[in-house]
Design an enzyme around this catalytic site. Sequence first.
Site, PDB file in Angstrom:
ATOM      1  N   ASP A 149     -17.153   7.011  -1.845  1.00 15.74           N
ATOM      2  CA  ASP A 149     -15.880   6.930  -1.120  1.00 15.74           C
ATOM      3  C   ASP A 149     -15.624   8.328  -0.550  1.00 15.74           C
ATOM      4  OD1 ASP A 149     -13.340   6.219  -0.193  1.00 15.74           O
ATOM      5  OD2 ASP A 149     -12.395   6.352  -2.174  1.00 15.74           O
ATOM      6  N   GLN A 190     -10.161  -4.073  -3.270  1.00 16.82           N
ATOM      7  CA  GLN A 190     -11.476  -3.629  -2.815  1.00 16.82           C
ATOM      8  C   GLN A 190     -12.548  -4.008  -3.844  1.00 16.82           C
ATOM      9  OE1 GLN A 190     -12.504  -1.817   0.139  1.00 16.82           O
ATOM     10  NE2 GLN A 190     -14.452  -2.480  -0.684  1.00 16.82           N
ATOM     11  N   ARG A 221       0.872  -1.183   0.000  1.00 13.50           N
ATOM     12  CA  ARG A 221       0.000   0.000   0.000  1.00 13.50           C
ATOM     13  C   ARG A 221       0.904   1.228   0.000  1.00 13.50           C
ATOM     14  NH1 ARG A 221      -5.462   1.440   3.323  1.00 13.50           N
ATOM     15  NH2 ARG A 221      -6.171  -0.096   1.829  1.00 13.50           N
ATOM     16  N   HIS A 242      -7.356   0.608  -6.465  1.00 13.39           N
ATOM     17  CA  HIS A 242      -7.579  -0.231  -5.276  1.00 13.39           C
ATOM     18  C   HIS A 242      -8.265  -1.530  -5.741  1.00 13.39           C
ATOM     19  CE1 HIS A 242      -7.856  -1.409  -1.254  1.00 13.39           C
ATOM     20  NE2 HIS A 242      -8.742  -0.569  -0.774  1.00 13.39           N
ATOM     21  N   ARG A 300     -14.009  -8.593   1.813  1.00 12.68           N
ATOM     22  CA  ARG A 300     -12.559  -8.359   1.631  1.00 12.68           C
ATOM     23  C   ARG A 300     -11.771  -9.604   2.033  1.00 12.68           C
ATOM     24  NH1 ARG A 300     -10.592  -3.201   1.525  1.00 12.68           N
ATOM     25  NH2 ARG A 300      -8.758  -4.298   0.748  1.00 12.68           N
ATOM     26  N   CYS A 306     -16.582   1.697   0.356  1.00 12.78           N
ATOM     27  CA  CYS A 306     -15.389   0.894   0.644  1.00 12.78           C
ATOM     28  C   CYS A 306     -14.946   1.022   2.096  1.00 12.78           C
ATOM     29  CB  CYS A 306     -14.259   1.278  -0.302  1.00 12.78           C
ATOM     30  SG  CYS A 306     -13.818   3.025  -0.222  1.00 12.78           S
TER      31      CYS A 306
HETATM   32  N1  NVA Z   1      -9.851   6.702  -1.704  1.00 13.82           N
HETATM   33  C1  NVA Z   1      -9.521   6.266  -0.367  1.00 13.82           C
HETATM   34  C2  NVA Z   1      -9.782   4.803  -0.228  1.00 13.82           C
HETATM   35  C3  NVA Z   1      -9.545   4.271   1.154  1.00 13.82           C
HETATM   36  C4  NVA Z   1      -9.818   2.797   1.239  1.00 13.82           C
HETATM   37  C5  NVA Z   1      -8.071   6.598  -0.071  1.00 13.82           C
HETATM   38  O1  NVA Z   1      -7.226   6.374  -0.923  1.00 13.82           O
HETATM   39  O2  NVA Z   1      -7.796   7.101   1.022  1.00 13.82           O
HETATM   40  N1   CP Z   2     -11.383  -0.081   2.263  1.00 10.53           N
HETATM   41  C1   CP Z   2     -10.122  -0.168   2.721  1.00 10.53           C
HETATM   42  O1   CP Z   2      -9.172  -0.453   1.987  1.00 10.53           O
HETATM   43  O2   CP Z   2     -10.016   0.055   4.057  1.00 10.53           O
HETATM   44  P1   CP Z   2      -8.661   0.253   4.847  1.00 10.53           P
HETATM   45  O3   CP Z   2      -8.058   1.552   4.402  1.00 10.53           O
HETATM   46  O4   CP Z   2      -9.083   0.276   6.301  1.00 10.53           O
HETATM   47  O5   CP Z   2      -7.741  -0.899   4.548  1.00 10.53           O
END
Ligand code: NVA
Ligand code: CP
Length: 308
Positions: A225, A134, A104, A131, A293, A265
């Site tokens: 989101d 997800q 990540r 992502h 998930r 999400c």
């Molecule tokens: N768009 C959000 C998704 C979090 C799961 C982010 O990147 O923070």
């Molecule tokens: N939806 C998702 O990826 O959640 P987290 O950021 O908690 O992993």
Amino acid sequence: MSVLSLKGRDLLSLADLSQTELEAVIDLASSMKSGSVEFRSRKTLGLLFSKASTRTRVSFSVAMYQLGGQVIDLNANVTQIQRGEPVKDTARVLDRYLDVLAIRTYAQSELEDFATYAEIPVINALTDLEHPCQVLADLQTVKENFNGFEGLTLAYFGDGNNMVHSLLIGCALVGMNIHVATPEDFQPDPAVVRQAKEIAGDRSSILITNDANAAATDVHVLYTDVWASMGQEDSATSRVPVFQPYQINDELVKRADPEAIVLHCLPAHRDEEITDSAMEGKHSRIWDQAENRLHAQKALLASVLGAE
Ligand code: NVA
Ligand code: CP
């Protein structure tokens, strides 16, 4: 059921999967969820995360434990990466210890660099661009509710971010129509929209609009989101008035198909991108989506590891 077709493969973008492969992972996830299929893999997963995570970190960890393997949590702050060790060095060393690596981070190019230098499967656990894990769970949730994808339309409301990029590709792969409603200055990356249109061909349609009410009309899935993603916290307050017309609330839900489901999400900012009542209401499948998930990533891990 065979899971060997993805053995050794990376998942850097959802577009790394064909329609058949994506649907096979989703179906395997549902079979694992029901307990009708079980796989074992006594392998080691590394989680190299430079951003916060609850669901992705925990669901990957539990998935690996349930497969009979183990997890090493490689928070980027406790590795030599934070002291400047180059990706190409870190990647080649981790490759010698681990069997699969989920990353990540911010730049998609950093993920791609890891994949270049590590021969083990590298999985995108969220970048600024995509992502995909997800969306495996999201599509599993859609299929559980509607028994398939044909004739369905998903509408996404809010920021043209990593989440909608993977949804655009995922919907195109499975042949679902997608409506994307964003403010004018926050549309998805045109290159990803073009890519999704190429994948969709004439099987499904893609609508990019600024009109949230039109986007919601008669759709089967309403999705949102956060308005400011990780790394965009500085602009969070100034975004609120711009994004307000794109909130999922009871009025917007009423425009959709009577059997429509609401997805997010997570994490959510209640009463910003989604109201508390839309999250808790009868159309919400948000908790099933979060549970999936675990199943979707377990199926993905089994597939790339070639579990037996
Ligand atoms: N768009 C959000 C998704 C979090 C799961 C982010 O990147 O923070
Ligand atoms: N939806 C998702 O990826 O959640 P987290 O950021 O908690 O992993």
